[in-house]
Design a protein around this motif. Structure first.
Motif, PDB file in Angstrom:
ATOM      1  N   LEU A  47      14.887  51.901  22.627  1.00  0.00           N
ATOM      2  CA  LEU A  47      14.119  50.659  22.752  1.00  0.00           C
ATOM      3  C   LEU A  47      15.043  49.451  22.761  1.00  0.00           C
ATOM      4  O   LEU A  47      14.830  48.491  23.503  1.00  0.00           O
ATOM      5  N   ASP A  51      15.240  46.827  25.758  1.00  0.00           N
ATOM      6  CA  ASP A  51      14.979  45.407  25.531  1.00  0.00           C
ATOM      7  C   ASP A  51      16.124  44.533  26.014  1.00  0.00           C
ATOM      8  O   ASP A  51      15.941  43.330  26.237  1.00  0.00           O
ATOM      9  N   SER A 128       8.128  45.528  15.458  1.00  0.00           N
ATOM     10  CA  SER A 128       7.534  44.731  16.538  1.00  0.00           C
ATOM     11  C   SER A 128       8.167  43.348  16.593  1.00  0.00           C
ATOM     12  O   SER A 128       8.551  42.846  17.654  1.00  0.00           O
ATOM     13  N   HIS A 131      11.872  43.493  17.571  1.00  0.00           N
ATOM     14  CA  HIS A 131      12.021  43.640  19.023  1.00  0.00           C
ATOM     15  C   HIS A 131      11.892  42.290  19.722  1.00  0.00           C
ATOM     16  O   HIS A 131      12.692  41.946  20.601  1.00  0.00           O
ATOM     17  N   ALA A 132      10.882  41.516  19.336  1.00  0.00           N
ATOM     18  CA  ALA A 132      10.651  40.218  19.970  1.00  0.00           C
ATOM     19  C   ALA A 132      11.812  39.268  19.707  1.00  0.00           C
ATOM     20  O   ALA A 132      12.303  38.587  20.622  1.00  0.00           O
ATOM     21  N   ILE A 231       4.167  38.713  21.989  1.00  0.00           N
ATOM     22  CA  ILE A 231       4.970  39.891  22.312  1.00  0.00           C
ATOM     23  C   ILE A 231       4.915  40.902  21.173  1.00  0.00           C
ATOM     24  O   ILE A 231       4.767  42.107  21.391  1.00  0.00           O
ATOM     25  N   ALA A 232       5.038  40.414  19.940  1.00  0.00           N
ATOM     26  CA  ALA A 232       5.006  41.312  18.780  1.00  0.00           C
ATOM     27  C   ALA A 232       3.655  42.005  18.656  1.00  0.00           C
ATOM     28  O   ALA A 232       3.582  43.192  18.338  1.00  0.00           O
ATOM     29  N   ASP A 235       3.428  44.870  21.053  1.00  0.00           N
ATOM     30  CA  ASP A 235       4.407  45.939  20.856  1.00  0.00           C
ATOM     31  C   ASP A 235       3.710  47.218  20.389  1.00  0.00           C
ATOM     32  O   ASP A 235       2.759  47.184  19.604  1.00  0.00           O
ATOM     33  N   CYS A 237       4.574  49.332  18.286  1.00  0.00           N
ATOM     34  CA  CYS A 237       4.677  49.590  16.848  1.00  0.00           C
ATOM     35  C   CYS A 237       3.573  48.915  16.041  1.00  0.00           C
ATOM     36  O   CYS A 237       3.295  49.322  14.903  1.00  0.00           O
ATOM     37  N   THR A 238       2.943  47.880  16.596  1.00  0.00           N
ATOM     38  CA  THR A 238       1.964  47.103  15.839  1.00  0.00           C
ATOM     39  C   THR A 238       0.727  47.926  15.494  1.00  0.00           C
ATOM     40  O   THR A 238       0.126  47.737  14.426  1.00  0.00           O
TER      41      THR A 238
END
Length: 261
Positions: A47, A51, A128, A131-132, A231-232, A235, A237-238
């Motif tokens: 990931l 990204d 999440s 990542h953002a 974005i989060a 994601d 994962c959220t």
């Protein structure tokens, strides 16, 4: 090449100036990176590569079969809890004394245990948000996760605003706190002590506690905040976070990460 001393062990490393992200993208623009044999951390590292604009595929096999039932998750909880205990005990030692092979072995084992646990139990908004932030500000994924972690624990445990779905998460955090030596009279106090322990570890490792200290410019951050939250929320994962979160809550949560307020 640069030389870095890891607790008394001097190693040669390639610097970002020698091989910047732009160069990596150019070299690999027509290639697909296959992450094979990297264990349970493969998906997370893939990931991170994705990204940063690189083509990547990852393969992994199943080790455990999660069913979602509380009893069937006991093995995952046990792995995660053991990993936390090992990290708290041995990571500071491995950081200070790079030649301490026992400490390094325990940290490697903890990394594997934690990876097995989160690969099958899934992640949450900590990743999440990381990542953002990593995509926007080129923060290393591990550092971003570390900065985010105390804030996400406080949110999931309902320390700032109570929520009907936070009790279970608070109890889990409190259990972890007691297992690493935090003394408390109630779950909320235990969670606060657990957060303080994590923040102390950040200080030990010279990891900034805020995005401001990490070099993120405030004007850009405030402008980006709604998009970061969006974005989060989107994601993958959220969905597995232990507490539900909406756009407003996500913006408030990420907003506090800038300077701790």
């Amino acid at each position: 090449m640069a030389k870095i001393n890891f607790g008394g062990v001097e190693e040669n490393v390639v610097t970002r100036e020698e091989f910047p992200l732009e160069k990596a993208r150019e070299v690999l623009k027509n290639e697909t990176i296959a992450v094979i044999g990297y264990g349970v951390q493969g998906p997370g590292q893939s990931l991170n590569l994705r990204d940063n604009g690189l083509n990547v595929i990852v393969g992994r096999g199943g080790l455990l079969k999660p069913t979602g039932a509380e009893g069937d998750q006991a093995d995952l909880y046990a792995l995660a809890e053991k990993a936390v205990r090992l990290i708290v005990q041995y990571l500071p030692v491995a950081y200070r004394e790079g030649t301490d092979l026992e400490a390094r072995e325990h940290v490697h084992n903890a990394s594997c245990m934690a990876g097995v646990a989160f690969t099958h139990a899934q992640l949450g908004i900590n990743h999440s948000i990381a990542h953002a932030l990593g995509g926007h500000y080129r923060l290393p994924h591990g550092r971003a996760n570390a900065i985010v972690l105390p804030h996400v624990i406080a949110f999931n445990a309902g320390l700032r605003e109570a929520a009907g779905d936070n009790r279970r998460a608070a109890e889990r955090y409190a259990r972890l706190a007691t297992q690493v030596g935090v003394e408390a009279f109630n779950p909320q106090q235990a969670v606060r002590g657990f957060i303080a322990l994590i923040e102390g570890m950040l200080d030990q490792f010279s990891i900034p506690r805020t995005l401001e200290k990490a070099g993120v410019q405030e004007a850009a951050f405030r402008k980006d905040l709604p998009e970061l939250a969006k974005i989060a929320l989107a994601d993958a994962c959220t969905a597995s976070n232990p507490r539900r979160v909406d756009q407003r809550q996500m913006e408030q949560l990420i907003g506090r990460m800038y300077n701790g307020r």
